[in-house]
Structure formats: C-alpha cells, structure tokens
Design an enzyme around this catalytic site. Structure first.
Site, mmCIF file in Angstrom:
data_model
loop_
_atom_site.group_PDB
_atom_site.id
_atom_site.type_symbol
_atom_site.label_atom_id
_atom_site.label_comp_id
_atom_site.label_asym_id
_atom_site.label_seq_id
_atom_site.Cartn_x
_atom_site.Cartn_y
_atom_site.Cartn_z
ATOM 1 N N ARG A 59 0.812 -1.222 0.000
ATOM 2 C CA ARG A 59 0.000 0.000 0.000
ATOM 3 C C ARG A 59 0.844 1.270 0.000
ATOM 4 O O ARG A 59 0.537 2.227 -0.717
ATOM 5 C CB ARG A 59 -0.972 -0.023 1.193
ATOM 6 C CG ARG A 59 -1.851 1.224 1.334
ATOM 7 C CD ARG A 59 -2.443 1.716 0.035
ATOM 8 N NE ARG A 59 -3.155 0.683 -0.707
ATOM 9 C CZ ARG A 59 -3.497 0.795 -1.979
ATOM 10 N NH1 ARG A 59 -3.155 1.870 -2.671
ATOM 11 N NH2 ARG A 59 -4.144 -0.184 -2.593
ATOM 12 N N LYS A 82 2.269 24.306 -2.908
ATOM 13 C CA LYS A 82 0.977 23.691 -2.589
ATOM 14 C C LYS A 82 1.111 22.178 -2.732
ATOM 15 O O LYS A 82 0.580 21.563 -3.656
ATOM 16 C CB LYS A 82 -0.111 24.249 -3.506
ATOM 17 C CG LYS A 82 -0.344 25.738 -3.302
ATOM 18 C CD LYS A 82 -1.333 26.301 -4.306
ATOM 19 C CE LYS A 82 -1.505 27.806 -4.122
ATOM 20 N NZ LYS A 82 -2.412 28.381 -5.145
ATOM 21 N N LYS A 85 5.754 38.332 -1.475
ATOM 22 C CA LYS A 85 4.382 38.282 -1.958
ATOM 23 C C LYS A 85 3.605 39.488 -1.444
ATOM 24 O O LYS A 85 4.136 40.333 -0.717
ATOM 25 C CB LYS A 85 3.734 36.965 -1.544
ATOM 26 C CG LYS A 85 4.486 35.735 -2.074
ATOM 27 C CD LYS A 85 3.633 34.487 -2.068
ATOM 28 C CE LYS A 85 2.663 34.518 -3.231
ATOM 29 N NZ LYS A 85 1.894 33.237 -3.329
ATOM 30 N N GLU A 138 6.201 39.757 -6.137
ATOM 31 C CA GLU A 138 4.876 39.668 -6.745
ATOM 32 C C GLU A 138 4.303 41.063 -6.934
ATOM 33 O O GLU A 138 4.400 41.909 -6.033
ATOM 34 C CB GLU A 138 3.966 38.854 -5.824
ATOM 35 C CG GLU A 138 2.535 38.712 -6.305
ATOM 36 C CD GLU A 138 1.689 37.941 -5.297
ATOM 37 O OE1 GLU A 138 1.705 36.699 -5.353
ATOM 38 O OE2 GLU A 138 1.042 38.580 -4.443
ATOM 39 N N ASP A 172 0.692 38.598 -10.726
ATOM 40 C CA ASP A 172 -0.351 37.851 -10.019
ATOM 41 C C ASP A 172 -1.731 38.238 -10.521
ATOM 42 O O ASP A 172 -2.145 39.401 -10.429
ATOM 43 C CB ASP A 172 -0.255 38.124 -8.512
ATOM 44 C CG ASP A 172 -1.266 37.311 -7.719
ATOM 45 O OD1 ASP A 172 -1.398 36.102 -8.000
ATOM 46 O OD2 ASP A 172 -1.927 37.882 -6.840
#
Length: 282
Positions: free
Chosen positions: A99, A134, A166, A199, A221
C-alpha cells in the site's frame, strides 16, 4: 538541514508506523514468515510513470532482502497492461509494503502525467511550467521530483532557498520599496546569496519595481493576458517574468504567447488524480 534522502526515509518510517502499528495481523495470521513469492506492479491507466526509485527505497528500507527488477523506468510513457517492476521476497514483506509503495507511485505518476500535459501545451513557446509550495505535507520532495519527471521545473523548494516577496510581505513591510530594501539588508547581514522574486498585482506596482530594481524575477499575479503582454513589453527582458494565479489548462497558452518565462501552476500538486496501478502476485 536534512538531506532529501533523510527526509524521504523519515516519511517512509512515519508511513509504515501509521499503517502497520503493532503489526499487520491479517498477514501475520495467515502467511508463514518463511514463505517467499513475487509480485508485479501492473499499470492500469495511460500516463507517465514516476516513483520507481523511491519505491525501491520503500522495499529495501522495510526488508533489505527484497529484490526489485525494474522493467520500466521513471519518465516513461505507460499504458494499461504494462508491468513496471517485479519484486521478489518474503510474502509478508510484499503484503506489508504494497500500500505505501502504491500510494507514493500512484500520486507521483499522477503528478508527472498532469505536468507532461501542461508541458506539451506549451510546446513551441519559450515558457516553462513551474510547481508551487501547494504540496502534501511530508511529500514535497517526492511531488516536486514528479514534476521534474513530467518535464516541469521546480520553483523554490521551501521558504529557505529563495526570497519571494508576496503581497502580504509587501503590505506588512509598508510597500514595495521597503520590502526590497529590507530584503537586501537582511541578505547582506546574514551573508546569504538568494534569488529575489517579487509579486506585483497591477501595472502600477510593476512600474514601482522597475524603478527600484534589485530583483531577479517578477511575478504577475492574476493579470489578464492583455495586461501580461503590456507587462512583458515594460520589462523588456531586464528580469525574468512569471505568471501566476487563476491560470487554467485552457488559458495556459494565452499567457505563454505573451512571452513570459514561467507559469506557475498549483494544480500540478494540489488537486491531481493518482494514476491507476496495482501490485499483484505473479
């Protein structure tokens, strides 16, 4: 800082601990410890194979006596019916590692397959597809390796190997100029040599960055393709340009044709479907 191999070993150990606990009682109750056998990794869906190397590490970390015959390597295009590897060893070991190996290889192959689709979508342009942070906690190194296997490019690995200013950093710092100046002061104080990306949310912020300078890459962005084209013209090749935010597979090429260097796609890792495969007795 831990090496990639050490991080992967910690992940493997944790995964076995949560899955096996104090013992795989199903296997232990019906399979004698000295019985040996073979299992094959059977591909059930078309895609790009990824995770062969880490699968070998899973088997050998659990039971060093297991023998792995690799028939198809990472990065290969596979189709239903293909056999990617054959593993020989104690049947108890084959059952207890099945698994975890499948969970890893299905996810990595799914990521590589999706990345390959995005890369093909960009053929004929100068634009490369980037991953993001992410990722699944604990699996980042594996997921980013899968992106590379699929033909994509890794963005920063984490918060430690690149500066990315950012919108929240800029706002908390009191503006673009403050953020850039503090960044350079910090790097000088710490003796670090890191690439700097910033950004921008609109063309006015882009103008500020172009006036101040001191960065390596500019992230656009949530720009429209029209404003992306304007931004590329303004930058004029002085800095790398990355498009990000709200870009889908269907709109990907529209942004690439504006002349950006990179497009970052969180979907490569945060919402991917695993590639179907199974581990069956030979």
């Amino acid at each position: 800082m831990l090496s990639v191999e050490e991080l992967n070993d910690k992940l493997i150990d944790l995964a076995f601990a949560e899955d096996i606990g104090d013992g795989d009682h199903t296997t232990l109750c019906c399979i004698p410890a000295d019985v040996t056998g073979q299992s094959k990794l059977l591909i059930k869906e078309e895609g790009i194979l990824a995770g062969v190397e880490i699968a070998k590490r899973v088997f050998h970390r659990f039971d060093p006596s297991m023998q792995v015959e690799v028939l198809i390597n990472d990065g290969a295009h596979v189709k239903p019916g293909d056999v990617a590897m054959v593993v020989t060893g104690k049947v108890q070991s084959l059952l207890q590692t099945e698994r975890l190996m499948l969970n890893i290889m299905q996810r990595m192959s799914g990521i590589a397959t999706m990345t390959s689709r995005y890369v093909k979508r960009l053929q004929g342009t100068r634009t490369r597809v980037l991953d993001t942070r992410k990722t699944t906690p604990g699996m980042r190194m594996l997921e980013k390796e899968a992106v590379k296997i699929g033909g994509g490019v890794n963005h920063r690995i984490g918060l430690f190997d690149m500066i990315l200013l950012k919108d929240n950093h800029v706002d908390f710092a009191g503006g673009i100029e403050n953020a850039i100046n503090r960044c350079h002061a910090y790097l000088k104080e710490k003796g670090k040599d890191l690439k700097i990306e910033i950004e921008v949310r609109n063309l006015d912020e882009l103008d500020q960055v172009l006036r101040i300078g001191g960065v390596d890459r500019i992230m656009l962005d949530n720009f429209t393709p029209e404003n992306t084209r304007k931004a590329v013209e303004k930058v004029g090749g002085r800095y790398e340009i990355e498009s990000s935010g709200g870009i889908t597979f269907d709109t990907l090429r529209d942004y690439a044709e504006c002349g950006v260097d990179y497009i970052s796609v969180g979907a490569l890792t945060h919402s991917v479907k695993g590639l179907d495969m199974s581990f069956k007795a030979c």
